[in-house]
Motif scaffolding. Structure first.
Motif, PDB file in Angstrom:
ATOM      1  N   PRO A  94      39.121  42.213  31.940  1.00 51.29           N
ATOM      2  CA  PRO A  94      37.841  41.495  31.952  1.00 51.29           C
ATOM      3  C   PRO A  94      36.799  42.254  32.785  1.00 51.29           C
ATOM      4  O   PRO A  94      37.150  42.920  33.767  1.00 51.29           O
ATOM      5  CB  PRO A  94      38.195  40.157  32.616  1.00 51.29           C
ATOM      6  CG  PRO A  94      39.663  40.001  32.414  1.00 51.29           C
ATOM      7  CD  PRO A  94      40.231  41.379  32.430  1.00 51.29           C
ATOM      8  N   HIS A  95      35.536  42.135  32.384  1.00 49.76           N
ATOM      9  CA  HIS A  95      34.446  42.858  33.022  1.00 49.76           C
ATOM     10  C   HIS A  95      34.439  42.655  34.542  1.00 49.76           C
ATOM     11  O   HIS A  95      34.311  43.605  35.307  1.00 49.76           O
ATOM     12  CB  HIS A  95      33.111  42.402  32.414  1.00 49.76           C
ATOM     13  CG  HIS A  95      31.917  43.089  32.991  1.00 49.76           C
ATOM     14  ND1 HIS A  95      31.737  44.452  32.914  1.00 49.76           N
ATOM     15  CD2 HIS A  95      30.855  42.596  33.679  1.00 49.76           C
ATOM     16  CE1 HIS A  95      30.618  44.771  33.537  1.00 49.76           C
ATOM     17  NE2 HIS A  95      30.058  43.669  34.009  1.00 49.76           N
ATOM     18  N   TRP A  96      34.592  41.393  34.991  1.00 52.44           N
ATOM     19  CA  TRP A  96      34.512  41.090  36.419  1.00 52.44           C
ATOM     20  C   TRP A  96      35.742  41.587  37.179  1.00 52.44           C
ATOM     21  O   TRP A  96      35.724  41.645  38.408  1.00 52.44           O
ATOM     22  CB  TRP A  96      34.314  39.578  36.650  1.00 52.44           C
ATOM     23  CG  TRP A  96      32.863  39.189  36.497  1.00 52.44           C
ATOM     24  CD1 TRP A  96      31.993  39.672  35.569  1.00 52.44           C
ATOM     25  CD2 TRP A  96      32.118  38.265  37.293  1.00 52.44           C
ATOM     26  NE1 TRP A  96      30.760  39.099  35.727  1.00 52.44           N
ATOM     27  CE2 TRP A  96      30.809  38.230  36.772  1.00 52.44           C
ATOM     28  CE3 TRP A  96      32.430  37.449  38.382  1.00 52.44           C
ATOM     29  CZ2 TRP A  96      29.811  37.419  37.310  1.00 52.44           C
ATOM     30  CZ3 TRP A  96      31.446  36.629  38.922  1.00 52.44           C
ATOM     31  CH2 TRP A  96      30.143  36.623  38.389  1.00 52.44           C
ATOM     32  N   ALA A  97      36.823  41.919  36.468  1.00 53.48           N
ATOM     33  CA  ALA A  97      37.987  42.513  37.135  1.00 53.48           C
ATOM     34  C   ALA A  97      37.752  43.998  37.373  1.00 53.48           C
ATOM     35  O   ALA A  97      38.324  44.594  38.289  1.00 53.48           O
ATOM     36  CB  ALA A  97      39.242  42.314  36.286  1.00 53.48           C
ATOM     37  N   ARG A  98      36.898  44.607  36.544  1.00 54.73           N
ATOM     38  CA  ARG A  98      36.656  46.051  36.633  1.00 54.73           C
ATOM     39  C   ARG A  98      35.550  46.408  37.608  1.00 54.73           C
ATOM     40  O   ARG A  98      35.538  47.506  38.163  1.00 54.73           O
ATOM     41  CB  ARG A  98      36.295  46.604  35.236  1.00 54.73           C
ATOM     42  CG  ARG A  98      37.538  46.892  34.385  1.00 54.73           C
ATOM     43  CD  ARG A  98      37.153  47.501  33.056  1.00 54.73           C
ATOM     44  NE  ARG A  98      36.754  46.476  32.089  1.00 54.73           N
ATOM     45  CZ  ARG A  98      35.741  46.593  31.244  1.00 54.73           C
ATOM     46  NH1 ARG A  98      34.995  47.677  31.247  1.00 54.73           N
ATOM     47  NH2 ARG A  98      35.472  45.629  30.394  1.00 54.73           N
ATOM     48  N   GLY A 103      34.718  45.397  40.623  1.00 58.38           N
ATOM     49  CA  GLY A 103      34.970  45.461  42.063  1.00 58.38           C
ATOM     50  C   GLY A 103      33.942  44.628  42.813  1.00 58.38           C
ATOM     51  O   GLY A 103      33.116  43.938  42.197  1.00 58.38           O
ATOM     52  N   GLY A 104      33.975  44.681  44.171  1.00 61.09           N
ATOM     53  CA  GLY A 104      32.994  43.951  44.983  1.00 61.09           C
ATOM     54  C   GLY A 104      33.151  42.452  44.861  1.00 61.09           C
ATOM     55  O   GLY A 104      34.243  41.949  44.576  1.00 61.09           O
ATOM     56  N   TRP A 105      32.033  41.733  45.045  1.00 67.31           N
ATOM     57  CA  TRP A 105      32.102  40.264  45.097  1.00 67.31           C
ATOM     58  C   TRP A 105      32.504  39.660  43.759  1.00 67.31           C
ATOM     59  O   TRP A 105      33.166  38.619  43.726  1.00 67.31           O
ATOM     60  CB  TRP A 105      30.779  39.678  45.603  1.00 67.31           C
ATOM     61  CG  TRP A 105      29.622  39.848  44.654  1.00 67.31           C
ATOM     62  CD1 TRP A 105      28.744  40.879  44.597  1.00 67.31           C
ATOM     63  CD2 TRP A 105      29.228  38.937  43.618  1.00 67.31           C
ATOM     64  NE1 TRP A 105      27.831  40.689  43.598  1.00 67.31           N
ATOM     65  CE2 TRP A 105      28.096  39.505  42.977  1.00 67.31           C
ATOM     66  CE3 TRP A 105      29.704  37.710  43.163  1.00 67.31           C
ATOM     67  CZ2 TRP A 105      27.453  38.883  41.908  1.00 67.31           C
ATOM     68  CZ3 TRP A 105      29.057  37.086  42.097  1.00 67.31           C
ATOM     69  CH2 TRP A 105      27.948  37.680  41.486  1.00 67.31           C
ATOM     70  N   ARG A 106      32.132  40.321  42.657  1.00 69.66           N
ATOM     71  CA  ARG A 106      32.484  39.753  41.349  1.00 69.66           C
ATOM     72  C   ARG A 106      33.993  39.691  41.179  1.00 69.66           C
ATOM     73  O   ARG A 106      34.552  38.665  40.765  1.00 69.66           O
ATOM     74  CB  ARG A 106      31.866  40.572  40.213  1.00 69.66           C
ATOM     75  CG  ARG A 106      30.376  40.372  40.070  1.00 69.66           C
ATOM     76  CD  ARG A 106      29.853  41.096  38.839  1.00 69.66           C
ATOM     77  NE  ARG A 106      28.411  41.025  38.751  1.00 69.66           N
ATOM     78  CZ  ARG A 106      27.572  41.846  39.384  1.00 69.66           C
ATOM     79  NH1 ARG A 106      28.063  42.828  40.147  1.00 69.66           N
ATOM     80  NH2 ARG A 106      26.277  41.711  39.268  1.00 69.66           N
ATOM     81  N   THR A 107      34.678  40.782  41.514  1.00 65.81           N
ATOM     82  CA  THR A 107      36.137  40.796  41.391  1.00 65.81           C
ATOM     83  C   THR A 107      36.774  39.828  42.378  1.00 65.81           C
ATOM     84  O   THR A 107      37.752  39.148  42.050  1.00 65.81           O
ATOM     85  CB  THR A 107      36.668  42.228  41.596  1.00 65.81           C
ATOM     86  OG1 THR A 107      36.049  43.072  40.621  1.00 65.81           O
ATOM     87  CG2 THR A 107      38.173  42.288  41.428  1.00 65.81           C
ATOM     88  N   ALA A 108      36.177  39.735  43.598  1.00 64.80           N
ATOM     89  CA  ALA A 108      36.710  38.791  44.587  1.00 64.80           C
ATOM     90  C   ALA A 108      36.620  37.354  44.068  1.00 64.80           C
ATOM     91  O   ALA A 108      37.574  36.579  44.184  1.00 64.80           O
ATOM     92  CB  ALA A 108      35.953  38.933  45.907  1.00 64.80           C
ATOM     93  N   VAL A 109      35.480  36.997  43.471  1.00 64.45           N
ATOM     94  CA  VAL A 109      35.306  35.637  42.933  1.00 64.45           C
ATOM     95  C   VAL A 109      36.229  35.420  41.730  1.00 64.45           C
ATOM     96  O   VAL A 109      36.934  34.404  41.638  1.00 64.45           O
ATOM     97  CB  VAL A 109      33.828  35.390  42.529  1.00 64.45           C
ATOM     98  CG1 VAL A 109      33.680  34.097  41.733  1.00 64.45           C
ATOM     99  CG2 VAL A 109      32.940  35.344  43.768  1.00 64.45           C
ATOM    100  N   PHE A 110      36.246  36.411  40.822  1.00 64.46           N
ATOM    101  CA  PHE A 110      37.069  36.273  39.608  1.00 64.46           C
ATOM    102  C   PHE A 110      38.555  36.150  39.966  1.00 64.46           C
ATOM    103  O   PHE A 110      39.300  35.415  39.303  1.00 64.46           O
ATOM    104  CB  PHE A 110      36.817  37.466  38.681  1.00 64.46           C
ATOM    105  CG  PHE A 110      37.510  37.359  37.353  1.00 64.46           C
ATOM    106  CD1 PHE A 110      37.269  36.282  36.504  1.00 64.46           C
ATOM    107  CD2 PHE A 110      38.406  38.334  36.942  1.00 64.46           C
ATOM    108  CE1 PHE A 110      37.915  36.171  35.285  1.00 64.46           C
ATOM    109  CE2 PHE A 110      39.052  38.235  35.718  1.00 64.46           C
ATOM    110  CZ  PHE A 110      38.812  37.155  34.886  1.00 64.46           C
TER     111      PHE A 110
END
Lengths: 30, 227
Positions: free
Chosen positions: B117-121, B123-130
Protein backbone atom coordinates in the motif's frame (compact mmCIF):
# COMPACT_ATOMS: atom_id res chain seq x y z
CA UNK A 1 -12.14 -5.00 -6.09
CA UNK A 2 -15.10 -2.65 -6.57
CA UNK A 3 -17.29 -4.62 -4.10
CA UNK A 4 -14.41 -4.66 -1.58
CA UNK A 5 -14.01 -0.88 -1.69
CA UNK A 6 -17.75 -0.29 -1.50
CA UNK A 7 -18.09 -2.60 1.48
CA UNK A 8 -15.20 -0.88 3.29
CA UNK A 9 -16.83 2.51 2.71
CA UNK A 10 -20.28 1.23 3.72
CA UNK A 11 -19.15 -0.57 6.88
CA UNK A 12 -17.09 2.37 8.14
CA UNK A 13 -19.20 5.19 6.71
CA UNK A 14 -22.61 3.91 7.81
CA UNK A 15 -21.34 3.01 11.28
CA UNK A 16 -19.89 6.47 11.83
CA UNK A 17 -23.00 8.18 10.36
CA UNK A 18 -25.38 6.19 12.59
CA UNK A 19 -23.30 6.90 15.70
CA UNK A 20 -23.01 10.62 14.94
CA UNK A 21 -26.79 10.58 14.28
CA UNK A 22 -27.42 8.98 17.70
CA UNK A 23 -25.27 11.62 19.40
CA UNK A 24 -26.94 14.52 17.56
CA UNK A 25 -30.45 13.14 18.29
CA UNK A 26 -29.52 12.49 21.92
CA UNK A 27 -28.26 16.05 22.36
CA UNK A 28 -31.34 17.50 20.57
CA UNK A 29 -33.80 15.49 22.72
CA UNK A 30 -32.30 16.63 26.00
CA UNK B 1 -17.41 -18.06 -13.51
CA UNK B 2 -18.99 -14.71 -14.36
CA UNK B 3 -17.39 -11.57 -12.87
CA UNK B 4 -20.50 -11.00 -10.71
CA UNK B 5 -20.42 -14.54 -9.25
CA UNK B 6 -16.71 -14.21 -8.60
CA UNK B 7 -17.28 -10.84 -6.92
CA UNK B 8 -19.96 -12.38 -4.66
CA UNK B 9 -17.78 -15.38 -3.79
CA UNK B 10 -14.73 -13.21 -3.07
CA UNK B 11 -16.73 -11.04 -0.67
CA UNK B 12 -18.95 -13.66 0.96
CA UNK B 13 -18.02 -12.90 4.57
CA UNK B 14 -18.54 -9.14 4.34
CA UNK B 15 -21.75 -9.43 2.32
CA UNK B 16 -23.37 -12.21 4.40
CA UNK B 17 -22.53 -10.62 7.76
CA UNK B 18 -23.54 -7.15 6.54
CA UNK B 19 -26.86 -8.51 5.23
CA UNK B 20 -27.58 -10.50 8.40
CA UNK B 21 -26.69 -7.44 10.48
CA UNK B 22 -29.32 -5.32 8.68
CA UNK B 23 -31.97 -8.06 9.05
CA UNK B 24 -31.28 -8.57 12.75
CA UNK B 25 -31.14 -4.80 13.40
CA UNK B 26 -34.58 -4.54 11.77
CA UNK B 27 -35.77 -7.38 14.03
CA UNK B 28 -34.36 -5.59 17.08
CA UNK B 29 -36.16 -2.39 16.04
CA UNK B 30 -39.50 -4.23 15.70
CA UNK B 31 -39.13 -6.10 19.01
CA UNK B 32 -37.80 -3.01 20.82
CA UNK B 33 -40.71 -0.91 19.55
CA UNK B 34 -43.25 -3.52 20.73
CA UNK B 35 -41.50 -3.85 24.11
CA UNK B 36 -41.44 -0.07 24.66
CA UNK B 37 -45.13 0.25 23.76
CA UNK B 38 -46.02 -2.60 26.15
CA UNK B 39 -44.26 -0.70 28.94
CA UNK B 40 -45.96 2.55 27.90
CA UNK B 41 -49.34 0.78 28.24
CA UNK B 42 -48.48 -0.47 31.76
CA UNK B 43 -47.21 2.98 32.77
CA UNK B 44 -50.23 4.70 31.23
CA UNK B 45 -48.02 6.59 28.72
CA UNK B 46 -48.80 7.36 25.08
CA UNK B 47 -47.83 4.80 22.40
CA UNK B 48 -44.91 5.71 20.12
CA UNK B 49 -45.00 5.29 16.31
CA UNK B 50 -42.34 3.04 14.74
CA UNK B 51 -40.68 6.04 13.09
CA UNK B 52 -40.48 7.95 16.36
CA UNK B 53 -39.05 4.85 18.06
CA UNK B 54 -36.24 4.63 15.46
CA UNK B 55 -35.31 8.25 16.27
CA UNK B 56 -35.70 7.76 20.04
CA UNK B 57 -32.97 7.59 22.67
CA UNK B 58 -34.32 4.20 23.81
CA UNK B 59 -33.43 2.62 20.44
CA UNK B 60 -30.12 4.52 20.21
CA UNK B 61 -28.87 3.47 23.65
CA UNK B 62 -29.77 -0.21 23.04
CA UNK B 63 -27.86 -0.22 19.74
CA UNK B 64 -24.88 1.86 20.92
CA UNK B 65 -24.25 -0.09 24.14
CA UNK B 66 -23.80 -3.29 22.13
CA UNK B 67 -21.69 -1.66 19.42
CA UNK B 68 -19.25 -0.08 21.89
CA UNK B 69 -18.51 -3.42 23.53
CA UNK B 70 -17.86 -5.11 20.17
CA UNK B 71 -15.43 -2.40 19.06
CA UNK B 72 -13.76 -2.46 22.48
CA UNK B 73 -13.42 -6.24 22.15
CA UNK B 74 -11.72 -5.99 18.76
CA UNK B 75 -9.51 -3.08 19.85
CA UNK B 76 -8.34 -5.00 22.95
CA UNK B 77 -7.86 -8.24 21.01
CA UNK B 78 -5.87 -6.51 18.24
CA UNK B 79 -3.61 -4.73 20.74
CA UNK B 80 -3.26 -7.60 23.25
CA UNK B 81 -2.22 -10.08 20.55
CA UNK B 82 0.73 -7.80 19.64
CA UNK B 83 2.26 -8.21 23.11
CA UNK B 84 0.67 -11.30 24.68
CA UNK B 85 0.65 -14.87 23.43
CA UNK B 86 -1.34 -18.03 24.15
CA UNK B 87 0.67 -21.14 23.46
CA UNK B 88 -1.26 -23.53 21.24
CA UNK B 89 -3.83 -20.95 20.06
CA UNK B 90 -4.22 -20.17 16.33
CA UNK B 91 -5.09 -16.58 17.38
CA UNK B 92 -1.63 -16.15 18.92
CA UNK B 93 1.79 -15.66 17.40
CA UNK B 94 4.81 -17.65 18.56
CA UNK B 95 7.04 -16.37 21.40
CA UNK B 96 9.80 -15.13 19.06
CA UNK B 97 7.44 -12.66 17.34
CA UNK B 98 6.04 -10.92 20.43
CA UNK B 99 5.98 -7.13 19.98
CA UNK B 100 5.78 -4.90 16.89
CA UNK B 101 8.15 -7.19 14.87
CA UNK B 102 10.95 -6.24 12.43
CA UNK B 103 10.57 -4.25 9.19
CA UNK B 104 11.36 -7.47 7.32
CA UNK B 105 8.53 -9.37 9.03
CA UNK B 106 6.16 -6.43 8.44
CA UNK B 107 7.30 -5.79 4.81
CA UNK B 108 8.32 -2.22 5.61
CA UNK B 109 11.30 0.04 4.72
CA UNK B 110 13.61 -1.83 2.31
CA UNK B 111 11.22 -4.78 2.32
CA UNK B 112 8.23 -3.04 0.69
CA UNK B 113 7.25 -4.18 -2.81
CA UNK B 114 5.50 -2.48 -5.73
CA UNK B 115 2.25 -4.00 -4.47
CA UNK B 116 2.62 -2.65 -0.92
CA UNK B 117 0.00 0.00 0.00
CA UNK B 118 1.10 3.56 -0.79
CA UNK B 119 1.18 4.63 2.89
CA UNK B 120 3.34 1.60 3.76
CA UNK B 121 5.95 2.70 1.20
CA UNK B 122 6.14 6.44 1.96
CA UNK B 123 7.70 6.10 5.44
CA UNK B 124 7.43 8.94 8.01
CA UNK B 125 4.14 9.80 9.69
CA UNK B 126 2.00 8.19 7.00
CA UNK B 127 3.54 4.76 7.56
CA UNK B 128 3.41 5.29 11.34
CA UNK B 129 -0.34 6.04 11.17
CA UNK B 130 -1.05 3.27 8.64
CA UNK B 131 0.85 0.79 10.85
CA UNK B 132 -1.67 1.49 13.62
CA UNK B 133 -4.76 2.21 11.52
CA UNK B 134 -6.73 -0.93 12.41
CA UNK B 135 -6.34 -0.49 16.18
CA UNK B 136 -6.91 3.29 15.97
CA UNK B 137 -10.09 2.84 13.93
CA UNK B 138 -11.50 0.25 16.37
CA UNK B 139 -10.57 2.55 19.28
CA UNK B 140 -12.20 5.52 17.55
CA UNK B 141 -15.40 3.56 16.85
CA UNK B 142 -15.44 2.33 20.46
CA UNK B 143 -15.12 5.88 21.81
CA UNK B 144 -17.78 7.18 19.41
CA UNK B 145 -20.19 4.34 20.33
CA UNK B 146 -19.56 4.81 24.04
CA UNK B 147 -20.23 8.56 23.77
CA UNK B 148 -23.43 7.76 21.82
CA UNK B 149 -24.44 5.29 24.56
CA UNK B 150 -23.79 7.98 27.21
CA UNK B 151 -25.71 10.74 25.43
CA UNK B 152 -28.66 8.56 24.35
CA UNK B 153 -28.71 6.66 27.66
CA UNK B 154 -28.77 9.96 29.55
CA UNK B 155 -31.79 11.18 27.58
CA UNK B 156 -33.63 7.83 27.87
CA UNK B 157 -32.88 7.59 31.59
CA UNK B 158 -34.14 11.13 32.22
CA UNK B 159 -37.35 10.40 30.30
CA UNK B 160 -37.92 7.44 32.66
CA UNK B 161 -37.16 9.62 35.68
CA UNK B 162 -39.64 12.29 34.53
CA UNK B 163 -42.33 9.59 34.14
CA UNK B 164 -41.61 8.60 37.76
CA UNK B 165 -41.79 12.31 38.78
CA UNK B 166 -38.08 12.41 39.67
CA UNK B 167 -35.66 15.27 38.89
CA UNK B 168 -33.60 14.87 35.70
CA UNK B 169 -29.91 13.92 36.14
CA UNK B 170 -26.95 15.82 34.67
CA UNK B 171 -24.86 14.02 32.00
CA UNK B 172 -21.95 13.83 34.47
CA UNK B 173 -24.03 12.22 37.18
CA UNK B 174 -25.51 9.83 34.57
CA UNK B 175 -22.07 8.64 33.33
CA UNK B 176 -20.92 8.06 36.91
CA UNK B 177 -24.17 6.35 37.86
CA UNK B 178 -25.56 2.82 38.00
CA UNK B 179 -27.54 2.68 34.72
CA UNK B 180 -24.56 3.68 32.54
CA UNK B 181 -22.11 1.30 34.23
CA UNK B 182 -24.58 -1.57 34.44
CA UNK B 183 -25.15 -1.30 30.67
CA UNK B 184 -21.41 -0.96 29.94
CA UNK B 185 -20.07 -3.68 32.23
CA UNK B 186 -22.68 -6.29 31.34
CA UNK B 187 -21.61 -5.98 27.71
CA UNK B 188 -17.88 -5.94 28.45
CA UNK B 189 -17.90 -9.06 30.61
CA UNK B 190 -19.51 -11.11 27.84
CA UNK B 191 -17.00 -9.90 25.24
CA UNK B 192 -14.02 -10.64 27.49
CA UNK B 193 -15.33 -14.15 28.23
CA UNK B 194 -15.88 -14.76 24.50
CA UNK B 195 -12.37 -13.61 23.54
CA UNK B 196 -10.76 -15.60 26.36
CA UNK B 197 -12.80 -18.68 25.42
CA UNK B 198 -11.70 -18.40 21.79
CA UNK B 199 -8.02 -18.09 22.77
CA UNK B 200 -8.11 -20.97 25.26
CA UNK B 201 -10.60 -23.44 23.72
CA UNK B 202 -8.91 -23.28 20.30
CA UNK B 203 -5.78 -24.80 21.87
CA UNK B 204 -7.46 -28.21 22.28
CA UNK B 205 -10.46 -28.04 19.91
CA UNK B 206 -10.52 -27.91 16.08
CA UNK B 207 -12.87 -26.87 13.29
CA UNK B 208 -11.81 -28.48 10.06
CA UNK B 209 -11.43 -25.88 7.30
CA UNK B 210 -11.75 -22.78 9.49
CA UNK B 211 -8.87 -20.30 9.49
CA UNK B 212 -9.86 -19.56 13.10
CA UNK B 213 -8.77 -23.11 14.00
CA UNK B 214 -5.52 -25.01 13.69
CA UNK B 215 -5.48 -27.90 11.22
CA UNK B 216 -7.24 -30.91 12.79
CA UNK B 217 -4.02 -32.90 12.99
CA UNK B 218 -1.86 -30.06 14.38
CA UNK B 219 -0.39 -30.73 17.84
CA UNK B 220 -2.08 -28.99 20.80
CA UNK B 221 1.16 -27.14 21.65
CA UNK B 222 1.70 -25.66 18.17
CA UNK B 223 1.07 -21.91 17.91
CA UNK B 224 0.53 -19.64 14.87
CA UNK B 225 -0.97 -22.08 12.45
CA UNK B 226 -4.35 -21.97 10.76
CA UNK B 227 -6.23 -24.52 8.75
Amino acid sequence: MIIRRWMFTLYLGLTVCVLVGFIVLGVMHR
Amino acid sequence: MTPLRRGLRDNGLGLVFGGLFLLVLAGQAIAGHADLNNRQLTDGGAELSFGSYLLSSDFAVDVAENWQSEYLQFFLFIMATVYLMQRGSPESKPADRIGRETDEQQQLGHYTTDRSPHWARTGGWRTAVFSRSLGLTMLGLFVLSWVAQAVAGHTAHNTDRLTDLQDPQSLLSYVTGADFWNRSLQNWQSELLAVGSMAVLSVYLRERGSPESKPVGAPHASTDESG
